[in-house]
Design a protein around this motif. Structure first.
Motif, mmCIF file in Angstrom:
data_model
loop_
_atom_site.group_PDB
_atom_site.id
_atom_site.type_symbol
_atom_site.label_atom_id
_atom_site.label_comp_id
_atom_site.label_asym_id
_atom_site.label_seq_id
_atom_site.Cartn_x
_atom_site.Cartn_y
_atom_site.Cartn_z
ATOM 1 N N THR A 136 -26.830 -70.743 36.862
ATOM 2 C CA THR A 136 -25.455 -69.963 36.700
ATOM 3 C C THR A 136 -25.230 -70.619 38.224
ATOM 4 O OG1 THR A 136 -26.748 -68.034 35.425
ATOM 5 C CG2 THR A 136 -24.526 -67.836 37.288
ATOM 6 N N PHE A 137 -25.962 -70.330 39.147
ATOM 7 C CA PHE A 137 -25.117 -71.052 40.309
ATOM 8 C C PHE A 137 -24.922 -72.763 40.904
ATOM 9 C CE2 PHE A 137 -26.026 -73.835 44.204
ATOM 10 C CZ PHE A 137 -25.650 -72.871 45.382
ATOM 11 N N GLN A 138 -25.352 -72.855 39.347
ATOM 12 C CA GLN A 138 -24.906 -74.422 39.515
ATOM 13 C C GLN A 138 -23.604 -74.370 38.612
ATOM 14 O OE1 GLN A 138 -27.078 -76.857 41.255
ATOM 15 N NE2 GLN A 138 -24.661 -78.790 40.748
ATOM 16 N N SER A 139 -23.574 -74.191 37.610
ATOM 17 C CA SER A 139 -21.851 -73.996 37.358
ATOM 18 C C SER A 139 -20.921 -73.364 37.696
ATOM 19 C CB SER A 139 -22.431 -73.106 35.876
ATOM 20 O OG SER A 139 -22.735 -73.709 34.967
ATOM 21 N N ALA A 140 -21.212 -72.483 38.480
ATOM 22 C CA ALA A 140 -20.286 -71.643 39.649
ATOM 23 C C ALA A 140 -20.040 -72.838 40.817
ATOM 24 C CB ALA A 140 -20.748 -70.409 40.718
ATOM 25 N N LEU A 141 -21.448 -73.316 41.341
ATOM 26 C CA LEU A 141 -20.676 -74.528 42.374
ATOM 27 C C LEU A 141 -20.413 -76.145 41.744
ATOM 28 C CD1 LEU A 141 -21.433 -76.375 44.752
ATOM 29 C CD2 LEU A 141 -23.731 -76.804 43.984
ATOM 30 N N THR A 142 -20.845 -76.522 40.476
ATOM 31 C CA THR A 142 -19.736 -77.275 39.662
ATOM 32 C C THR A 142 -18.234 -76.958 39.650
ATOM 33 O OG1 THR A 142 -21.429 -77.611 38.730
ATOM 34 C CG2 THR A 142 -19.346 -79.327 37.802
ATOM 35 N N ASP A 143 -17.858 -75.543 39.075
ATOM 36 C CA ASP A 143 -16.328 -75.271 38.934
ATOM 37 C C ASP A 143 -15.738 -75.155 40.263
ATOM 38 O OD1 ASP A 143 -17.370 -74.486 36.224
ATOM 39 O OD2 ASP A 143 -17.567 -72.916 36.764
ATOM 40 N N GLN A 144 -16.276 -74.566 41.383
ATOM 41 C CA GLN A 144 -15.625 -74.697 42.990
ATOM 42 C C GLN A 144 -15.206 -75.685 43.751
ATOM 43 O OE1 GLN A 144 -17.329 -71.496 45.258
ATOM 44 N NE2 GLN A 144 -16.850 -72.380 47.136
ATOM 45 N N VAL A 145 -16.634 -76.373 43.392
ATOM 46 C CA VAL A 145 -16.003 -78.232 44.252
ATOM 47 C C VAL A 145 -15.223 -78.915 43.700
ATOM 48 C CG1 VAL A 145 -17.570 -80.476 44.634
ATOM 49 C CG2 VAL A 145 -18.277 -78.114 44.782
ATOM 50 N N LEU A 146 -15.105 -78.650 42.144
ATOM 51 C CA LEU A 146 -13.933 -79.832 41.048
ATOM 52 C C LEU A 146 -13.044 -79.284 41.401
ATOM 53 C CD1 LEU A 146 -13.958 -81.819 39.445
ATOM 54 C CD2 LEU A 146 -14.221 -80.035 37.338
ATOM 55 N N GLY A 147 -12.590 -77.785 40.956
ATOM 56 C CA GLY A 147 -10.616 -77.158 41.861
ATOM 57 C C GLY A 147 -10.501 -77.484 43.183
ATOM 58 N N THR A 148 -11.614 -78.102 44.249
ATOM 59 C CA THR A 148 -11.262 -78.399 45.997
ATOM 60 C C THR A 148 -11.442 -79.177 45.833
ATOM 61 O OG1 THR A 148 -12.750 -76.749 46.440
ATOM 62 C CG2 THR A 148 -12.493 -78.339 47.849
ATOM 63 N N ALA A 149 -11.866 -80.584 44.597
ATOM 64 C CA ALA A 149 -11.692 -81.902 44.723
ATOM 65 C C ALA A 149 -10.171 -81.857 44.522
ATOM 66 C CB ALA A 149 -12.357 -82.536 43.889
ATOM 67 N N ILE A 150 -9.894 -81.117 43.461
ATOM 68 C CA ILE A 150 -8.290 -81.268 42.382
ATOM 69 C C ILE A 150 -7.411 -81.202 43.531
ATOM 70 C CG2 ILE A 150 -7.038 -80.684 40.742
ATOM 71 C CD1 ILE A 150 -9.353 -79.976 39.244
ATOM 72 N N ARG A 151 -7.878 -79.602 43.871
ATOM 73 C CA ARG A 151 -6.427 -79.347 44.857
ATOM 74 C C ARG A 151 -6.266 -80.773 46.509
ATOM 75 N NH1 ARG A 151 -8.980 -75.085 44.394
ATOM 76 N NH2 ARG A 151 -10.403 -75.465 46.259
ATOM 77 N N ASP A 152 -7.296 -81.208 46.823
ATOM 78 C CA ASP A 152 -7.508 -82.246 47.517
ATOM 79 C C ASP A 152 -6.924 -83.747 47.316
ATOM 80 O OD1 ASP A 152 -9.039 -81.047 49.369
ATOM 81 O OD2 ASP A 152 -10.475 -81.973 48.983
ATOM 82 N N ALA A 153 -7.196 -84.178 45.998
ATOM 83 C CA ALA A 153 -6.287 -84.624 45.883
ATOM 84 C C ALA A 153 -5.107 -84.994 45.306
ATOM 85 C CB ALA A 153 -6.765 -85.488 43.926
ATOM 86 N N THR A 154 -4.896 -84.084 44.940
ATOM 87 C CA THR A 154 -3.633 -83.845 44.670
ATOM 88 C C THR A 154 -2.931 -83.508 45.839
ATOM 89 O OG1 THR A 154 -3.709 -81.066 43.845
ATOM 90 C CG2 THR A 154 -3.610 -82.487 41.811
ATOM 91 N N SER A 155 -3.022 -83.018 46.548
ATOM 92 C CA SER A 155 -2.183 -82.763 48.086
ATOM 93 C C SER A 155 -2.112 -84.040 49.198
ATOM 94 C CB SER A 155 -3.710 -81.433 48.601
ATOM 95 O OG SER A 155 -2.685 -81.352 50.492
ATOM 96 N N LYS A 156 -3.284 -84.498 48.489
ATOM 97 C CA LYS A 156 -2.821 -86.012 49.353
ATOM 98 C C LYS A 156 -1.699 -86.887 48.969
ATOM 99 C CE LYS A 156 -5.325 -90.655 50.906
ATOM 100 N NZ LYS A 156 -6.810 -91.381 50.026
ATOM 101 N N ALA A 157 -1.836 -87.088 47.344
ATOM 102 C CA ALA A 157 -1.091 -87.588 47.223
ATOM 103 C C ALA A 157 0.479 -86.703 47.281
ATOM 104 C CB ALA A 157 -1.100 -87.770 45.730
ATOM 105 N N THR A 158 0.686 -85.532 47.206
ATOM 106 C CA THR A 158 1.923 -84.825 47.367
ATOM 107 C C THR A 158 2.708 -84.940 48.808
ATOM 108 O OG1 THR A 158 1.364 -83.195 45.858
ATOM 109 C CG2 THR A 158 3.488 -83.083 46.991
ATOM 110 N N SER A 159 1.158 -84.585 50.072
ATOM 111 C CA SER A 159 2.137 -84.828 51.533
ATOM 112 C C SER A 159 2.327 -86.052 51.527
ATOM 113 C CB SER A 159 0.632 -84.836 51.853
ATOM 114 O OG SER A 159 -0.326 -85.155 51.881
ATOM 115 N N GLN A 160 1.951 -87.491 51.243
ATOM 116 C CA GLN A 160 1.695 -88.986 51.197
ATOM 117 C C GLN A 160 3.619 -88.753 50.946
ATOM 118 O OE1 GLN A 160 0.422 -90.758 53.446
ATOM 119 N NE2 GLN A 160 -1.279 -88.951 53.259
ATOM 120 N N LEU A 161 4.058 -88.791 49.605
ATOM 121 C CA LEU A 161 4.830 -88.518 49.607
ATOM 122 C C LEU A 161 5.943 -88.073 50.173
ATOM 123 C CD1 LEU A 161 7.482 -90.134 47.281
ATOM 124 C CD2 LEU A 161 6.620 -88.414 45.603
ATOM 125 N N ASP A 162 5.759 -86.768 51.025
ATOM 126 C CA ASP A 162 6.686 -85.603 51.654
ATOM 127 C C ASP A 162 6.948 -86.486 52.744
ATOM 128 O OD1 ASP A 162 5.984 -84.131 49.001
ATOM 129 O OD2 ASP A 162 5.447 -82.980 50.337
#
Length: 650
Positions: A136-162
């Motif tokens: 259960t802990f590993q699933s929660a960790l995976t969901d949380q880390v993936l969401g952070t990775a998505i935010r970081d990846a999209t935020s990096k591209a968006t900020s560079q374009l801005d």
């Protein structure tokens, strides 16, 4: 049994160390009882052994169970603690949560690898529950880390374009383009991440990002075209402006360099169809070309006049330097400047730009006339200086000959007189027989005549002086009783006199005066030489006679009578030899010396004889007295025959 009871008590109070100590002592005591032969026959022994064994086994089983329970509790507590910490940290710090979960897995693996507790029922049930929590802990960790990775990846591209849009709005196209490239790279990384495949958040992000990126590219492309057009215009106008500025400040070379750059830039602008397609591009091109042509025409006209003036100034400058050097008697430097001036004139006349210039033709004609006139003056001056030096060198040779003559160096004198005549011959072969050559020839003849007379006088003077030196040397050697050296020196004087008898010196007053006195000098030396010989012989005989007499006296005083007698005889013989030399005896004082020495010898002979004979008589008397005294003594001792013999010897 008491030790076992104590062990049980301490074990019950959780004091395992003391309990084990008492248990070990109890077992040792029981072993001692069982091994003691005194207790083997007792009826109580088997019962004791059975009771003790049962209680000991029960204690061991109880102790082992409790230890296992404690180990199980510790292992389970450790694993649960790490997992609980990981679950708690997941809400705040993902890194700590990952670290604690890893430690929880390590604790679980340690339990599984422990064979003593891995099969226990409580461990089996714990592992099932623990694995469910960990999953259960590993699933929660995976969901949380993936969401952070998505935010970081999209935020990096968006900020560079801005940032790219922001720099573009600030007219900083290079930085804007760099950030746009970074934004595209960040978007590409996001699209290639397998973790994000098929996620709706990623699809939504790319729909918006592609639209924004397309808008940026459109406006950037338009801005780039406008900027390129302005830069192309600047590449033409800037160097043209520099060319005009440098031309106004008389820096022609730099102005021409910038004009060439402007023409190349304008040609590139014309060949670029995209630039020529801009509105008003053709009008701007024609205006700039007209401006360049006008500047080039002005440059050519001005520079032509300046270069012509500079070339004329270079020619005139070399001529002025030649004139100045000639006035200051720097003839060699003036000739060098004349040569440089001719070269400058040739360079000016050969320049294609000035071939059809009447001004250049007029200048060159006047300039060459001035150069030729100055060259004639320089050549005349050089010829005059060469003639003056040639005459000076000729007189210098005669002067050196006079110096050597004054130093009595005849060979060098004749050599330089010969060189002076050679110089006169060379001069007449080149310049003919002029007044100076006649004057110089007379000077040579006068010098030779004077040299001949003076040389004869000097030679006579030298020979007479040499003769006198030899005579003085002979006299000195005679006084020093060096008769052989004196004779050699006198012979050298004779040789010098023979040289003075040469026919060259006939009639010379000094030579005639010398020979008038020479016979007297010879006779005087011969008389002195003979006298010194007799004097030397007489002194030798006198010395020998005196020496023998003195030696005889010395030997006599030492009672060496035989030696004294021999030496006295030698003294008499030497005196007889002296009297036999009539020439020696004819010298002043020799007869008086011989008579005095004869008296001394006679007196010494008398004294010597008297002393020698008196001593002999005294010796005989003493011998007779001794014999008589001895005879008397022998007679008193009744040695009549011996006494008679001694008496007869007396």
């Amino acid at each position: 049994l008491q030790g076992l009871s104590n062990a049980e008590v301490y074990f019950a109070s959780r004091q395992d160390g003391q309990a084990l100590d008492y248990f070990a002592k109890a077992r040792e005591a029981a072993a001692d009882v069982a091994a003691d032969p005194r207790f083997c026959s007792l009826e109580e022994l088997p019962g004791f052994v059975s009771e003790f064994t049962a209680r000991a086994q029960a204690f061991e089983q109880q102790h082992t169970e409790i230890v296992l329970q404690d180990e199980i509790k510790l292992a389970i507590g450790t694993a649960q603690s790490h997992l609980s910490q990981a679950e708690q940290a997941l809400k705040t710090t993902e890194g700590v949560a990952i670290e604690k979960s890893a430690r929880a897995r390590e604790a679980r693996q340690s339990i599984v690898n422990n064979p003593r507790i891995s099969d226990r029922p409580e461990i089996v049930s714990f592992l099932a529950e623990f694995d469910a929590r960990l999953s259960t802990f590993q699933s929660a960790l995976t969901d949380q880390v993936l969401g952070t990775a998505i935010r970081d990846a999209t935020s990096k591209a968006t900020s560079q374009l801005d940032l790219a849009n922001s720099y573009f709005d600030s007219h900083r196209e290079e930085q804007a383009q760099a950030y746009f490239v970074r934004a595209r790279e960040a978007a590409a990384e996001c699209a290639s991440d397998v973790r994000f495949a098929g996620l709706p958040e990623i699809d939504l992000f790319f729909e918006k990002f592609l639209v924004d990126a397309g808008l940026f590219e459109d406006k950037f492309r338009k801005a780039q075209s406008t900027t390129a057009f302005k830069k192309a215009q600047d590449r033409c106008e800037t160097p043209l402006g520099f060319a005009e500025t440098y031309f106004d400040s008389h820096r022609r070379a730099r102005a021409l360099q910038y004009l060439h750059e402007a023409r190349e830039a304008l040609l590139s602008f014309e060949q670029d169809s995209s630039l020529m397609a801009f509105p008003n591009a053709q009008a701007w091109f024609e205006e700039t070309a007209t401006r360049m042509n006008a500047f080039e025409e002005l440059y050519t006209k001005t520079v032509f006049a300046e270069e012509l003036k500079s070339a004329m100034d270079r020619c005139q400058g070399r001529l002025e330097l030649a004139q100045s050097s000639f006035k200051s008697s720097s003839v060699d430097r003036a000739a060098d400047y004349i040569h440089q001036a001719r070269e400058q004139a040739v360079t000016l006349g050969a320049d294609d730009r000035f071939l059809r210039s009447a001004e250049v033709d007029l200048f060159l004609n006047e300039f060459r006339a001035k150069v030729d006139a100055l060259a004639v003056q320089i050549d005349a001056h050089i010829a005059e200086e060469a003639l003056r030096k040639e005459r000076s060198d000729a007189y210098q040779l005669l002067s050196i000959a006079g110096t050597y003559f004054a130093s009595h160096r005849e060979n060098q004198t004749c050599a330089y007189v010969s060189r002076a005549r050679d110089a006169l011959h060379v001069y007449r072969s080149q310049h003919g027989a002029d007044e100076w050559s006649t004057e110089f020839e007379s000077a040579i003849d006068s010098f030779v005549a004077e040299h001949a007379s003076s040389a004869l006088n000097e030679e006579v003077k030298r020979l007479i002086s040499s003769n006198q030196q030899y005579i003085h040397g002979a006299q000195f050697f005679l006084k020093s009783h060096a008769r052989e050296s004196a004779l050699e020196s006198f012979e050298s004087a004779r040789e010098v006199a023979q040289q003075l008898g040469d026919e060259r010196f006939n009639g010379h007053s000094a030579v005639e005066e010398f020979f008038s006195a020479w016979p007297t000098t010879v006779r005087s030396f011969e008389h002195a030489f003979n006298h010194s010989e007799l004097l030397e012989k007489s002194n030798k005989l006198k010395s020998q006679a005196r020496q023998r007499l003195d030696q005889a006296r010395s030997s006599s005083s030492q009672k060496l009578d035989e030696r004294a007698l021999v030496q006295l005889t030698e003294a008499k013989q030497t005196l007889e030899e002296l009297r036999a030399e009539s020439a020696v005896m004819g010298m002043d004082g020799m007869r008086e010396f011989a008579d005095a020495l004869a008296n001394e010898i006679a007196q010494f002979s008398v004294e010597f004889n008297r002393r020698v004979y008196a001593d002999e008589a005294l010796s005989l008397r003493r011998q007779a007295e001794n014999q008589m005294h001895l005879a008397e003594t022998l007679l008193q001792r009744h040695a009549a025959s011996e006494a008679l013999v001694k008496y007869q010897s007396t």
